[in-house]
Design a protein around this motif. Structure first.
Motif, PDB file in Angstrom:
ATOM      1  N   LEU A  29      39.568  14.075 -19.613  1.00 32.53           N
ATOM      2  CA  LEU A  29      38.362  13.961 -20.298  1.00 32.53           C
ATOM      3  C   LEU A  29      38.525  13.245 -21.690  1.00 32.53           C
ATOM      4  N   ALA A  30      38.383  12.115 -22.006  1.00 31.73           N
ATOM      5  CA  ALA A  30      38.254  11.387 -23.187  1.00 31.73           C
ATOM      6  C   ALA A  30      36.872  11.625 -24.120  1.00 31.73           C
ATOM      7  N   GLY A  31      35.978  10.553 -23.991  1.00 30.83           N
ATOM      8  CA  GLY A  31      34.774  10.908 -24.634  1.00 30.83           C
ATOM      9  C   GLY A  31      33.752  11.306 -23.646  1.00 30.83           C
ATOM     10  N   GLY A  32      33.830  11.336 -22.455  1.00 33.11           N
ATOM     11  CA  GLY A  32      33.094  12.149 -21.492  1.00 33.11           C
ATOM     12  C   GLY A  32      32.002  11.336 -21.111  1.00 33.11           C
ATOM     13  N   THR A  33      31.762  10.058 -21.465  1.00 32.31           N
ATOM     14  CA  THR A  33      30.465   9.344 -21.457  1.00 32.31           C
ATOM     15  C   THR A  33      30.216   8.962 -20.063  1.00 32.31           C
ATOM     16  N   ASP A  34      31.625   8.845 -19.329  1.00 32.59           N
ATOM     17  CA  ASP A  34      31.490   8.355 -17.510  1.00 32.59           C
ATOM     18  C   ASP A  34      31.745   9.629 -17.029  1.00 32.59           C
ATOM     19  N   LEU A  35      32.705  10.531 -17.497  1.00 37.74           N
ATOM     20  CA  LEU A  35      33.052  11.611 -16.615  1.00 37.74           C
ATOM     21  C   LEU A  35      31.749  12.553 -16.496  1.00 37.74           C
ATOM     22  N   ASP A  51      41.363  18.184 -21.459  1.00 42.33           N
ATOM     23  CA  ASP A  51      40.645  17.409 -22.722  1.00 42.33           C
ATOM     24  C   ASP A  51      41.820  16.736 -23.623  1.00 42.33           C
ATOM     25  N   LEU A  52      41.681  15.508 -23.700  1.00 41.92           N
ATOM     26  CA  LEU A  52      42.860  14.650 -24.454  1.00 41.92           C
ATOM     27  C   LEU A  52      42.524  14.470 -26.145  1.00 41.92           C
ATOM     28  N   SER A  53      41.699  15.241 -26.392  1.00 42.30           N
ATOM     29  CA  SER A  53      41.272  15.048 -27.993  1.00 42.30           C
ATOM     30  C   SER A  53      42.198  15.442 -28.973  1.00 42.30           C
ATOM     31  N   ALA A  97      31.573  -3.422 -29.407  1.00 42.92           N
ATOM     32  CA  ALA A  97      30.344  -3.558 -30.145  1.00 42.92           C
ATOM     33  C   ALA A  97      29.183  -3.509 -29.113  1.00 42.92           C
ATOM     34  N   LEU A  98      29.407  -3.836 -27.876  1.00 43.46           N
ATOM     35  CA  LEU A  98      28.354  -4.304 -26.754  1.00 43.46           C
ATOM     36  C   LEU A  98      28.425  -2.739 -25.925  1.00 43.46           C
ATOM     37  N   VAL A  99      29.225  -1.824 -26.218  1.00 48.96           N
ATOM     38  CA  VAL A  99      29.018  -0.543 -25.180  1.00 48.96           C
ATOM     39  C   VAL A  99      27.830   0.397 -25.735  1.00 48.96           C
ATOM     40  N   GLY A 100      26.817   0.603 -24.770  1.00 54.38           N
ATOM     41  CA  GLY A 100      25.812   1.499 -25.097  1.00 54.38           C
ATOM     42  C   GLY A 100      25.017   1.562 -26.545  1.00 54.38           C
ATOM     43  N   SER A 101      25.285   2.480 -26.923  1.00 51.61           N
ATOM     44  CA  SER A 101      24.450   2.876 -28.507  1.00 51.61           C
ATOM     45  C   SER A 101      25.577   3.204 -29.196  1.00 51.61           C
ATOM     46  N   GLN A 103      25.810   5.951 -30.731  1.00 49.74           N
ATOM     47  CA  GLN A 103      25.935   7.545 -30.293  1.00 49.74           C
ATOM     48  C   GLN A 103      27.064   7.427 -29.189  1.00 49.74           C
ATOM     49  N   VAL A 104      26.839   6.546 -28.346  1.00 46.80           N
ATOM     50  CA  VAL A 104      27.859   6.440 -26.983  1.00 46.80           C
ATOM     51  C   VAL A 104      29.099   5.928 -27.568  1.00 46.80           C
ATOM     52  N   ARG A 105      28.990   4.867 -28.378  1.00 45.73           N
ATOM     53  CA  ARG A 105      30.329   4.164 -28.796  1.00 45.73           C
ATOM     54  C   ARG A 105      31.158   5.199 -29.798  1.00 45.73           C
ATOM     55  N   PRO A 119      33.173  -2.336 -12.254  1.00 48.22           N
ATOM     56  CA  PRO A 119      33.482  -3.749 -12.306  1.00 48.22           C
ATOM     57  C   PRO A 119      32.657  -4.385 -13.745  1.00 48.22           C
ATOM     58  N   SER A 120      31.748  -3.792 -14.232  1.00 47.54           N
ATOM     59  CA  SER A 120      31.004  -4.092 -15.465  1.00 47.54           C
ATOM     60  C   SER A 120      31.694  -3.549 -16.687  1.00 47.54           C
ATOM     61  N   ALA A 121      32.785  -2.946 -16.600  1.00 49.97           N
ATOM     62  CA  ALA A 121      33.420  -2.480 -17.896  1.00 49.97           C
ATOM     63  C   ALA A 121      33.515  -3.653 -18.961  1.00 49.97           C
ATOM     64  N   LEU A 164      48.699   9.379 -17.094  1.00 50.72           N
ATOM     65  CA  LEU A 164      47.827   8.894 -17.823  1.00 50.72           C
ATOM     66  C   LEU A 164      48.083   7.655 -18.611  1.00 50.72           C
ATOM     67  N   LEU A 165      47.058   7.137 -18.966  1.00 51.82           N
ATOM     68  CA  LEU A 165      46.906   5.779 -19.766  1.00 51.82           C
ATOM     69  C   LEU A 165      47.306   6.242 -21.036  1.00 51.82           C
ATOM     70  N   VAL A 166      48.125   5.850 -21.816  1.00 52.42           N
ATOM     71  CA  VAL A 166      48.603   6.259 -23.265  1.00 52.42           C
ATOM     72  C   VAL A 166      48.121   5.131 -24.260  1.00 52.42           C
TER      73      VAL A 166
HETATM   74  C1  LIG Z   1      23.884   5.630 -22.122  1.00 53.06           C
HETATM   75  C2  LIG Z   1      25.262   4.956 -21.739  1.00 53.06           C
HETATM   76  C3  LIG Z   1      25.630   3.581 -21.948  1.00 53.06           C
HETATM   77  C4  LIG Z   1      26.570   2.833 -21.530  1.00 53.06           C
HETATM   78  N1  LIG Z   1      26.977   1.464 -21.756  1.00 53.06           N
HETATM   79  C5  LIG Z   1      28.090   0.804 -21.368  1.00 53.06           C
HETATM   80  C6  LIG Z   1      28.160  -0.566 -21.717  1.00 53.06           C
HETATM   81  O1  LIG Z   1      27.362  -1.053 -22.240  1.00 53.06           O
HETATM   82  N2  LIG Z   1      29.536  -1.255 -21.270  1.00 53.06           N
HETATM   83  C7  LIG Z   1      30.437  -0.398 -20.623  1.00 53.06           C
HETATM   84  O2  LIG Z   1      31.275  -1.123 -20.297  1.00 53.06           O
HETATM   85  N3  LIG Z   1      30.169   0.933 -20.403  1.00 53.06           N
HETATM   86  C8  LIG Z   1      29.135   1.714 -20.945  1.00 53.06           C
HETATM   87  N4  LIG Z   1      28.856   2.876 -20.560  1.00 53.06           N
HETATM   88  C9  LIG Z   1      29.936   3.731 -19.905  1.00 53.06           C
HETATM   89  C10 LIG Z   1      31.098   4.439 -20.974  1.00 53.06           C
HETATM   90  O3  LIG Z   1      30.315   4.828 -21.924  1.00 53.06           O
HETATM   91  C11 LIG Z   1      32.257   3.636 -20.897  1.00 53.06           C
HETATM   92  O4  LIG Z   1      32.745   3.130 -19.880  1.00 53.06           O
HETATM   93  C12 LIG Z   1      33.164   4.434 -21.880  1.00 53.06           C
HETATM   94  O5  LIG Z   1      34.143   3.470 -22.642  1.00 53.06           O
HETATM   95  C13 LIG Z   1      33.947   5.629 -21.060  1.00 53.06           C
HETATM   96  O6  LIG Z   1      34.867   6.152 -21.921  1.00 53.06           O
HETATM   97  P1  LIG Z   1      34.934   7.821 -22.308  1.00 53.06           P
HETATM   98  O7  LIG Z   1      35.853   8.104 -23.319  1.00 53.06           O
HETATM   99  O8  LIG Z   1      33.541   8.166 -22.274  1.00 53.06           O
HETATM  100  O9  LIG Z   1      35.316   8.230 -20.715  1.00 53.06           O
HETATM  101  P2  LIG Z   1      35.569   9.420 -19.900  1.00 53.06           P
HETATM  102  O10 LIG Z   1      34.198   9.723 -19.512  1.00 53.06           O
HETATM  103  O11 LIG Z   1      36.136  10.690 -20.835  1.00 53.06           O
HETATM  104  O12 LIG Z   1      36.637   9.206 -18.899  1.00 53.06           O
HETATM  105  C14 LIG Z   1      36.263   8.166 -17.980  1.00 53.06           C
HETATM  106  C15 LIG Z   1      37.126   8.092 -16.817  1.00 53.06           C
HETATM  107  O13 LIG Z   1      38.582   7.762 -17.279  1.00 53.06           O
HETATM  108  C16 LIG Z   1      39.234   8.809 -16.966  1.00 53.06           C
HETATM  109  N5  LIG Z   1      40.336   8.965 -18.230  1.00 53.06           N
HETATM  110  C17 LIG Z   1      39.796   8.937 -19.491  1.00 53.06           C
HETATM  111  N6  LIG Z   1      40.797   8.523 -20.358  1.00 53.06           N
HETATM  112  C18 LIG Z   1      41.891   8.600 -19.596  1.00 53.06           C
HETATM  113  C19 LIG Z   1      43.364   8.245 -19.870  1.00 53.06           C
HETATM  114  N7  LIG Z   1      43.751   8.201 -21.009  1.00 53.06           N
HETATM  115  N8  LIG Z   1      44.164   8.121 -18.905  1.00 53.06           N
HETATM  116  C20 LIG Z   1      43.872   8.273 -17.449  1.00 53.06           C
HETATM  117  N9  LIG Z   1      42.434   8.576 -17.186  1.00 53.06           N
HETATM  118  C21 LIG Z   1      41.767   8.615 -18.035  1.00 53.06           C
HETATM  119  C22 LIG Z   1      38.443   9.937 -16.645  1.00 53.06           C
HETATM  120  O14 LIG Z   1      39.343  11.209 -16.196  1.00 53.06           O
HETATM  121  C23 LIG Z   1      37.613   9.674 -16.293  1.00 53.06           C
HETATM  122  O15 LIG Z   1      37.760   9.364 -14.740  1.00 53.06           O
HETATM  123  C24 LIG Z   1      27.905   3.560 -20.959  1.00 53.06           C
HETATM  124  C25 LIG Z   1      27.621   5.213 -20.712  1.00 53.06           C
HETATM  125  C26 LIG Z   1      26.422   5.643 -21.115  1.00 53.06           C
HETATM  126  C27 LIG Z   1      26.368   7.074 -20.894  1.00 53.06           C
END
Ligand SMILES: Cc1cc2nc3c(=O)[nH]c(=O)nc-3n(C[C@H](O)[C@H](O)[C@H](O)COP(=O)(O)OP(=O)(O)OC[C@H]3O[C@@H](n4cnc5c(N)ncnc54)[C@H](O)[C@@H]3O)c2cc1C
Length: 287
Positions: A29-35, A51-53, A97-101, A103-105, A119-121, A164-166
């Motif tokens: 778990l990093a930011g948790g916005t995907d997980l 939790d990596l925090s 700067a383009l990721v989410g809002s 709050q998300v960033r 694919p859209s990362a 893990l990715l460092v």
């Molecule tokens: C409302 C919303 C809008 C978004 N908009 C965008 C956007 O515009 N563009 C975009 O690209 N993404 C977007 N996202 C997706 C997301 O925010 C990004 O992909 C974000 O960078 C994920 O980072 P995180 O720290 O939250 O990852 P997490 O959710 O914590 O982790 C994501 C995955 O990576 C793994 N992981 C995390 N860190 C490591 C590590 N160090 N080593 C190995 N594995 C790891 C986790 O186990 C999990 O499988 C959006 C998400 C939301 C909810």
């Protein structure tokens, strides 16, 4: 959501021990916005969340003469605002700067964006164009993989369950270099890229010494537009040549049609965004 255990390792070594014991059952778990959305909708059901925090090494940005080192848990907001990143590595800051809002960033990390491997990362293409390396830690020590080879498919990477990715190591682009990342989304906010393009140019004696172009959302993983790169290298970069390179970039794209865009629309966007990012990269390299 299914019940799960939580671990809060205080160091990289502790984290690796946890992964050695329980890697296949665990999710980092990093930011948790995907997980967290994936756990809430039942797509992922880890028995343990790590939790990596508390791991300081993952949170650093180090800018040196040889290049930039970005910890995997550095947030998109930190990248967007970092003067070091906004300078020589502008495309990375632009993608962040383009990721989410906001709050998300504030939560979303670079490592999470790459390891989720959508694919859209947005943060992947600039790293590919800048020839960044991913530093991966595992039971046998650390290894480096070019970010271009880090992705193996949709939501798949080269990481093993006990790794893990460092950090990301980005070589300094050098003088007379410039880059840009642009994407197209149907909505202005909170939408994912229909196509994203990062271009990076290095100029020498009025000619293009190196060109790197990376595309997102047009294949299962980010791809390099190598035919377009070859057309630019060694040449004086004119508007006509940029147009030719933009047309060649289409060769690298293998898009699908979905609710966000058809194959034809995505192909058109590859050409338009490649032209625009190359034009900006050239202006920045010559500035
Ligand atoms: C409302 C919303 C809008 C978004 N908009 C965008 C956007 O515009 N563009 C975009 O690209 N993404 C977007 N996202 C997706 C997301 O925010 C990004 O992909 C974000 O960078 C994920 O980072 P995180 O720290 O939250 O990852 P997490 O959710 O914590 O982790 C994501 C995955 O990576 C793994 N992981 C995390 N860190 C490591 C590590 N160090 N080593 C190995 N594995 C790891 C986790 O186990 C999990 O499988 C959006 C998400 C939301 C909810």
């Amino acid at each position: 959501m299914r019940r799960f255990d939580i671990a809060l390792p205080q160091s990289l070594e502790d984290c690796l021990k946890v992964l050695a014991d329980r890697g296949p059952d665990a999710k980092l778990l990093a930011g948790g916005t995907d997980l967290l959305p994936q756990m809430k909708n039942g797509a992922l059901k880890p028995a343990l969340v790590v939790d990596l925090s508390a791991i300081g090494r993952l949170r650093r940005i180090d800018n040196g003469q040889a290049g930039l080192r970005i910890g995997a848990a550095v947030t998109a907001r930190e990248l967007e605002l970092s003067p070091a990143v906004r300078g020589a590595y502008a495309a990375i800051a632009e993608s962040a700067a383009l990721v989410g809002s906001i709050q998300v960033r504030n939560l979303a990390t670079l490592g999470g964006n790459l390891c989720n491997a959508a694919p859209s990362a947005d943060m992947a293409p600039p790293l590919v164009a800048l020839e960044a390396q991913a530093v991966i830690a595992g039971p046998g020590g650390e290894r480096r993989v070019p970010v271009a080879d880090f992705f193996t498919g949709v939501r798949k990477t080269v990481l093993a369950p006990n790794e893990l990715l460092v950090e990301l190591v980005v070589p300094a682009p050098g003088a007379h270099s410039g880059g840009q990342y642009l994407r197209h989304t149907p909505r202005r906010e909170l939408d994912i890229a229909v196509v994203g393009v990062a271009s990076q140019l290095a100029m020498a004696n009025g000619r293009c010494a190196k060109a790197r172009i990376s595309l997102a959302s047009v294949a299962p993983t980010p791809v390099r537009a190598t035919a377009a790169e070859r057309a630019l290298e060694g040449q004086v970069v004119t508007a006509d040549l940029i147009e030719r390179a933009a047309a060649l970039a289409i060769e690298a794209a293998k898009p699908i049609s979905d609710q966000r865009g058809s194959v034809e629309f995505r192909t058109h966007l590859v050409r338009v965004l490649t032209r625009r990012t190359l034009t900006a990269a050239l202006a920045r390299a010559n500035a």
